[in-house]
Each structure stands twice: as structure tokens, then as C-alpha cells.
Design a protein around this motif. Structure first.
Motif, PDB file in Angstrom:
ATOM      1  N   GLU B 184       0.833  -1.203   0.000  1.00  0.00           N
ATOM      2  CA  GLU B 184       0.000   0.000   0.000  1.00  0.00           C
ATOM      3  C   GLU B 184       0.861   1.244   0.000  1.00  0.00           C
ATOM      4  O   GLU B 184       1.539   1.561   0.966  1.00  0.00           O
ATOM      5  CB  GLU B 184      -0.881   0.029   1.261  1.00  0.00           C
ATOM      6  CG  GLU B 184      -2.098  -0.841   1.165  1.00  0.00           C
ATOM      7  CD  GLU B 184      -3.135  -0.289   0.195  1.00  0.00           C
ATOM      8  OE1 GLU B 184      -4.180  -0.910   0.071  1.00  0.00           O
ATOM      9  OE2 GLU B 184      -2.887   0.754  -0.447  1.00  0.00           O
ATOM     10  N   HIS B 185       0.835   1.959  -1.102  1.00  0.00           N
ATOM     11  CA  HIS B 185       1.486   3.267  -1.136  1.00  0.00           C
ATOM     12  C   HIS B 185       0.658   4.157  -2.047  1.00  0.00           C
ATOM     13  O   HIS B 185      -0.092   3.666  -2.870  1.00  0.00           O
ATOM     14  CB  HIS B 185       2.934   3.136  -1.610  1.00  0.00           C
ATOM     15  CG  HIS B 185       3.074   2.550  -2.983  1.00  0.00           C
ATOM     16  ND1 HIS B 185       3.092   3.328  -4.115  1.00  0.00           N
ATOM     17  CD2 HIS B 185       3.179   1.273  -3.400  1.00  0.00           C
ATOM     18  CE1 HIS B 185       3.214   2.538  -5.179  1.00  0.00           C
ATOM     19  NE2 HIS B 185       3.273   1.296  -4.776  1.00  0.00           N
ATOM     20  N   PRO B 186       0.790   5.457  -1.918  1.00  0.00           N
ATOM     21  CA  PRO B 186      -0.153   6.361  -2.587  1.00  0.00           C
ATOM     22  C   PRO B 186      -0.198   6.211  -4.103  1.00  0.00           C
ATOM     23  O   PRO B 186      -1.210   6.484  -4.720  1.00  0.00           O
ATOM     24  CB  PRO B 186       0.342   7.761  -2.198  1.00  0.00           C
ATOM     25  CG  PRO B 186       1.076   7.562  -0.937  1.00  0.00           C
ATOM     26  CD  PRO B 186       1.688   6.199  -1.010  1.00  0.00           C
ATOM     27  N   LEU B 187       0.948   5.795  -4.716  1.00  0.00           N
ATOM     28  CA  LEU B 187       0.931   5.734  -6.166  1.00  0.00           C
ATOM     29  C   LEU B 187       0.594   4.342  -6.675  1.00  0.00           C
ATOM     30  O   LEU B 187       0.747   4.051  -7.850  1.00  0.00           O
ATOM     31  CB  LEU B 187       2.300   6.169  -6.726  1.00  0.00           C
ATOM     32  CG  LEU B 187       2.702   7.590  -6.363  1.00  0.00           C
ATOM     33  CD1 LEU B 187       4.101   7.900  -6.866  1.00  0.00           C
ATOM     34  CD2 LEU B 187       1.726   8.590  -6.951  1.00  0.00           C
ATOM     35  N   SER B 188       0.114   3.515  -5.765  1.00  0.00           N
ATOM     36  CA  SER B 188      -0.159   2.140  -6.144  1.00  0.00           C
ATOM     37  C   SER B 188      -1.221   2.077  -7.227  1.00  0.00           C
ATOM     38  O   SER B 188      -2.215   2.803  -7.192  1.00  0.00           O
ATOM     39  CB  SER B 188      -0.639   1.368  -4.915  1.00  0.00           C
ATOM     40  OG  SER B 188      -1.203   0.153  -5.295  1.00  0.00           O
ATOM     41  N   TRP B 195      -5.521   3.216  -1.829  1.00  0.00           N
ATOM     42  CA  TRP B 195      -5.172   4.491  -2.457  1.00  0.00           C
ATOM     43  C   TRP B 195      -5.740   4.566  -3.866  1.00  0.00           C
ATOM     44  O   TRP B 195      -6.329   5.559  -4.271  1.00  0.00           O
ATOM     45  CB  TRP B 195      -3.660   4.657  -2.516  1.00  0.00           C
ATOM     46  CG  TRP B 195      -3.028   4.934  -1.198  1.00  0.00           C
ATOM     47  CD1 TRP B 195      -2.470   4.029  -0.343  1.00  0.00           C
ATOM     48  CD2 TRP B 195      -2.894   6.194  -0.565  1.00  0.00           C
ATOM     49  NE1 TRP B 195      -1.993   4.662   0.775  1.00  0.00           N
ATOM     50  CE2 TRP B 195      -2.242   5.984   0.658  1.00  0.00           C
ATOM     51  CE3 TRP B 195      -3.258   7.506  -0.924  1.00  0.00           C
ATOM     52  CZ2 TRP B 195      -1.947   7.027   1.540  1.00  0.00           C
ATOM     53  CZ3 TRP B 195      -2.968   8.538  -0.053  1.00  0.00           C
ATOM     54  CH2 TRP B 195      -2.321   8.284   1.166  1.00  0.00           C
ATOM     55  N   ASN B 196      -5.556   3.496  -4.602  1.00  0.00           N
ATOM     56  CA  ASN B 196      -6.042   3.503  -5.979  1.00  0.00           C
ATOM     57  C   ASN B 196      -7.557   3.654  -6.016  1.00  0.00           C
ATOM     58  O   ASN B 196      -8.097   4.428  -6.804  1.00  0.00           O
ATOM     59  CB  ASN B 196      -5.610   2.196  -6.655  1.00  0.00           C
ATOM     60  CG  ASN B 196      -5.656   2.317  -8.152  1.00  0.00           C
ATOM     61  OD1 ASN B 196      -5.701   3.421  -8.693  1.00  0.00           O
ATOM     62  ND2 ASN B 196      -5.655   1.202  -8.846  1.00  0.00           N
TER      63      ASN B 196
END
Lengths: 192, 429
Positions: B184-188, B195-196
């Protein structure tokens, strides 16, 4: 929840032709609220590309930037945090943490984002936090050719920051995170 | 019903001039619901203590309604009050009474609508329990669904085993890097990434925001810079967002804001303060219930199916043909006014756009209360709308008719509902 992209030292076109494809696939408009760029883009096309990702773009001048109008340093406030931006070639010795700490105190910011060494670093001292997002293209630096492309995405939420570190290692994107909080004491220290 | 299509009762002088107060007397004289037993000639006296939810039964009211009530209406109103005061309510009886009209709408409307939408059970003693259960359910919906990804991921890390102790709280040193959970990361770009999903829903949320701001721009309750309007808009937004997230099959469709608005308005203006404090939860569940009867109209994939909006419009067409073949022929065959051109909005938005706000509340009284069910009642009212302007329609061509039906003229609603009532007892085609 504010997303801030920090990157720099792309050296396009002199040392690299473009960002890695896997990075470009992730960097889409509409997600990021601010971009802070340490410098050495070096050309206008890179500026335009970054502007297309996010209209709020802040850049400081690197020694190879073609646009001479970028400032040497910049400060901005995002949420509860004051951020400072400087390319870092002006701070000697290059990459020296104590010298950078002095710059941070001069700018009076909680987070100082600086580049030039093309090496990711995240360091904390009494005056705040220093983050070096590295080189987003993996361009070689004045010091070394062993550079992994990297950049940083900060999620600023109230008094906490989650720093997501994106690196391209052996062709794969690796993501780590760093948490830190702005405590009352560090806020008070920064105020002096 | 004559073969040539114009029923006998349509030829009465009722339709030729503006309705007047005489009509009330005419209504009173005729049997409104042929199937029910005749009403008692003198109404039973209302019980000495009026129930707490209902404002005083006297016809004094705050909203500008009709100037005075006929004796028939007053008696019906006291019957309703009497029914509402019972411990175990006879919903069927209430429906029968209310679908003939609710003269003093304001006081009893919130409670009645909640009863008809199955939000309140008919056993009054269960009300407190039911309400509390639903309201806390809505609260947990909100907590679960209205978080941003920052908060979600933070909770994820807090509950994960073996989390790192202190958030890099040493005074000096390199900051520790830690692994991210579940990628999980913001640009995933992963489909399951919170996030997506957040960014993909951002468009829907923006749409909801735009539609809510455009709802009833002429009413201060909904629109403008006042604190009231802004808080109301936030409530509407939250309800629509929670609904969309709980119903991924249908999500948010433009127009749902218009169906939500009258519900919220009525419940927000409840005289009972305790209800106003929980208006958001109550409105949410009633909205779900109301929409469940009409969901299929909003589902694009069902448009051409047997249950979708086109089939509903066809039913209206058949209804018109059955009751007024001359008009039907003139409209659909001669002037080629396809019902889709006007009835689409009538049906999708439950007539909220065709009449003034207060008039549409009256129409909703009928739609929600009628024992035949909301969809059938709505179709009957639409058919009545056509029949009421038959003179003008028969005289008009495509352009004139379309213009008339897309800007339906102001009408006496009691009149309209009376005609709709007459169309009862039809069999679906």
C-alpha cells in the motif's frame, strides 16, 4: 492528507534521457497536490512535464539548470509543516549533515529537502528533518556512477508525515516508508 | 369504459375551468375509494391526549397551505391523528387514509413517511429500539466508508502485529525505513489498493459534489452561502457517498440527489428535535428503501430489459392507451411524441422536477402511502398528468406537445391525485 512529491537531479538530457518507465507509469496527474524539486532538471520540457502532473510546482536552482530564474532556496508551508528546498551544491562539504542542519536552521523549516548527492537520505536532528530524494533518473553524480533512481512522496496528515521512498532496484520498484511526527518540543525548538 | 376511449367521467365540467373550492364539495360527495367500506358520517372524536410525535391536530399550520379545510378533510385528518396515536398502528388503514390526501402535511409527514418506507415498525413500542439500532449502524457505515486512505493505512499499521515502537523519536540520527504492508502506497496502481480506489472514486465524489450544489438552487434550504445550506449539502453528500460505496452495483447516478432531497427536507423539518438530531441516519435508510423500489430505473444495464426504465415507460404508454385511447393515439402515433421524451424525467426523478417543491411533497404523500405501491402509483399519476391537459395536447403538434409536457403547467395537486385515483384497478400488460 496532503501528498507532496519530492524529486530532483534528473539531468535530462545530459546524463539521462527520461525518467524510468516504471516511475512514469505511477506518476499520473490528479493524485499529487504539490511537487518540490531540488533542481537540475535541466530543461524546460522536464519543467512542463512536472507541471502537467501537478500545477503547484516549486523548484530551486541546480548548477546545470538552463532556466536561471529558479531561486537558490525556497520555503513553503503545507499543513502544519514548514518545508525548505535547496539544491545543495551550495552547501559545502557536499552532503555534510551538520552543514545542512545549519542551512535548515537558517531557513527555519521543519523539513529540508535537498539533493545534489544523488543518494537518498533521511536524517533527523534537533532542528528538524533533512530529506534527500536522490536522483529520479539515476543519473550519475559528481561523486559516483552507482546511482539507483529514487524519489520521495510525503503524506502530510496533521502532525505526522509518512515518507514513502520509491527506488528502482534491479529494474523493480521498491517502496519503503518512514514515519515521523512533529512533536511539541520540536515545534518549540523550531520556533526559537 | 367506452370503446372510443374517452371515459364518461372525463366529460364532466370539472376539467373545463380552473378548479375552485366547489371541487372540495364534489370530492366529498363522491366515494373516493370504491373498494373500502363507506366512511362513518361523523368522525370519532380524537383521543384527549395527542401523541407526542404529532403536532396539534388543529388546522393551524406554519407553512402556507390551502386557506381552510373542508369538513371532509378535517375529519380525515383527525382519523389519521387517531390512527397514529394507537400503540400498534394499522399501516394499511393509514395508507388508505393518507393516499387520499394529507391536508396538514407538515406535522405528521415525517412520521408517516418513515412508517410507509418501513423504517419505523408498526408497533410503537419498538420504535426506540429500532431507531437506535439503525442510527448506530449508520454511524459505523460512516466510520468505515468515509475515511481517507491516510487514516485507513494508519489503522492498518496500528493493528498489525509487531509494529515498530516509536515513530523515529530519537533526537538525532538516520530515520528508520520500514516495510510497507500489502504493497500500500499512494501511487499504487493495484486494483485492491485503498489508495487507488480512493483516486478512482474521486471522480464520483466530485460528481456528487457538483450535483448536490445544483439541487434546488431556488431554495435557501439547499442552496446558497448560508450555514444552513452548507451543512445540508454536506449531509446530502455524505448520504450519497455512503450509499454509493455500499452499492457498488449501482453506485451514484445523477438524479439520485433529486430523489434524496425531499426526504431530507421533510425529516429535517420534523418538529421532534430528537429526530432532527439523527436526521442523517434516518434519511439514509429511508432513501435506501425508496430507491430499492426504483433501483432498476437507475441501472444502465437494465435499460432495455423487462424491468428497466424503458419497460416502465412502456407501461405508462399502455396505461394511457387503456384509459384514453384518443389521446394516446394523437400523442404517440399522430404527433409522434415518444413517451421517452418526457416521461423519462418524470419517472426517474419521481416528479420532483415537474412541480413546485411543496406540490411535489404532496405528490410524494400519495406515492409513498398508496397501498398499490410506489411504482404503480407513480405511473397512474403520470397518466393523470397527461389526461389533465388532454385538450391542449389534442390541439397541439409535436413541438407544442413536447414543450407542454417538458414544462408541465402548475396544477391543483388535489385535482391531479383525484384523477390518478380514478385510474385505479388497472391490470399490467
Amino acid at each position: 492528507m496532503v501528498l507532496v512529491l519530492a524529486l530532483g537531479d534528473l539531468h535530462i538530457p545530459h546524463r539521462a534521457s527520461d525518467l524510468p518507465a516504471k516511475f512514469k507509469a505511477m506518476l499520473v496527474p490528479g493524485k499529487i497536490q504539490h511537487i518540490i524539486c531540488t533542481g537540475n532538471l535541466c530543461i524546460k520540457e522536464v519543467h512542463d512535464y512536472l507541471k502537467s502532473l501537478c500545477p503547484d510546482l516549486h523548484i530551486t536552482r541546480g548548477e546545470y539548470d538552463e532556466d536561471a530564474r529558479y531561486p537558490e532556496t525556497k520555503t513553503l508551508t503545507i499543513g502544519q509543516f514548514k518545508l525548505g528546498l535547496c539544491h545543495g551544491h551550495q552547501v559545502i562539504p557536499w552532503g555534510d549533515l551538520d552543514s545542512l542542519a545549519m542551512l535548515q536552521r537558517q531557513l527555519d523549516v521543519d523539513i529540508l529537502v535537498t539533493g545534489h548527492t544523488h543518494q537518498f537520505k533521511a536524517y533527523k536532528h534537533e532542528g528538524g528533518v533533512v530529506i534527500n530524494p536522490g536522483s529520479a533518473t539515476g543519473a550519475h553524480s559528481s561523486i559516483t556512477y552507482e546511482v539507483n533512481p529514487s524519489f520521495v512522496l510525503m503524506d502530510i496528515d496533521g502532525l505526522r508525515v509518512v515518507v514513502y521512498v520509491y527506488e528502482l532496484i534491479d529494474g523493480e520498484v521498491k517502496v519503503d516508508k518512514i514515519d515521523f511526527k512533529k512533536t511539541a518540543t520540536s515545534a518549540a525548538a523550531a520556533a526559537h | 369504459m367506452g370503446k372510443n376511449g374517452v371515459p364518461e367521467w372525463l366529460n364532466s365540467s370539472l376539467w373545463s375551468s380552473k378548479p375552485s373550492a366547489d371541487l372540495f364539495a364534489i370530492y366529498a360527495a363522491q366515494t373516493l375509494n370504491p373498494d373500502s367500506p363507506p366512511q362513518p358520517s361523523t368522525p370519532p372524536p380524537p383521543p384527549p391526549q395527542p401523541p407526542p410525535e404529532v403536532s396539534e391536530a388543529a388546522p393551524t399550520q406554519s407553512d402556507p397551505g390551502p386557506p381552510k379545510f373542508s369538513p371532509e378533510e378535517t375529519s380525515r385528518q383527525s382519523l389519521i391523528v387517531f390512527e397514529l396515536s394507537k400503540k400498534v398502528l394499522n399501516i394499511g388503514e393509514l395508507r388508505r387514509l393518507v393516499c387520499q390526501g394529507l391536508p396538514d402535511g407538515a406535522g405528521m409527514r415525517p412520521t408517516l413517511w418513515k412508517l410507509f418506507l418501513h423504517y419505523l415498525p408498526n408497533d410503537r413500542t419498538l420504535w426506540v429500539y429500532e431507531l437506535e439500532k439503525r442510527r448506530s449502524q449508520y454511524k459505523s457505515f460512516k466510520e468505515e466508508l468515509l475515511q481517507n486512505p491516510s487514516e485507513i493505512t494508519r489503522r492498518m499499521y496500528e493493528s498489525a502485529p509487531g509494529r515498530q515502537e516509536e515513530l523515529n523519536s530519537r533526537v538525532r540520527g538516520f530515520l528508520q525505513r520500514s516495510e510497507i504492508l500489502h504493497g500500500e502506497h499512494p501511487l499504487s496502481l493495484g486494483a485492491t489498493s485503498v489508495w487507488n480506489q480512493f483516486f478512482q472514486e474521486a471522480e464520483m465524489i466530485e460528481q456528487i459534489d457538483r450535483d448536490v450544489k445544483r439541487t434546488h438552487p431556488d431554495l435557501q434550504f439547499f442552496s446558497g452561502d448560508s450555514y444552513l445550506a452548507k451543512t445540508n449539502q454536506e449531509v446530502l453528500k455524505r448520504i450519497l457517498i455512503v450509499f454509493a460505496k455500499l452499492n457498488p452495483g449501482i453506485r451514484y447516478v445523477q438524479g439520485m440527489n433529486e430523489v434524496l432531497a425531499p426526504l431530507f427536507y421533510v425529516f429535517r423539518n420534523d418538529h421532534e428535535e430528537n429526530n432532527v438530531a439523527h436526521v442523517e441516519a434516518d434519511t439514509f435508510f429511508c432513501f435506501v428503501e425508496l430507491l430499492s423500489g426504483f433501483r432498476d430505473n437507475f441501472c444502465k444495464q437494465l435499460d432495455n430489459s423487462v424491468i428497466g426504465i424503458k419497460s416502465t415507460i412502456t407501461k405508462l404508454s399502455h396505461l394511457l392507451k387503456r384509459h384514453d385511447e384518443e389521446l394516446w393515439r394523437h400523442l404517440e402515433v399522430t404527433t409522434k411524441v415518444d413517451p421517452q421524451f418526457y416521461a423519462f424525467r418524470w419517472i426517474m426523478l419521481l416528479l420532483t422536477q415537474e412541480f413546485s417543491f411543496t406540490d411535489s411533497l404532496q405528490i410524494w404523500d400519495a406515492i409513498l402511502s398508496d397501498p398499490e405501491g410506489p411504482q404503480e402509483t407513480l405511473l397512474r399519476i403520470c397518466c393523470a398528468m397527461l389526461i389533465l391537459v388532454r385538450r391542449r395536447l389534442l390541439a397541439g403538434d409535436f413541438t407544442a406537445n413536447l414543450k407542454l409536457l417538458q414544462h408541465y403547467p402548475t396544477t391543483n395537486i388535489g385535482h391531479l391525485l383525484y384523477v390518478a385515483n380514478k385510474l385505479r384497478g388497472t391490470v399490467h400488460c
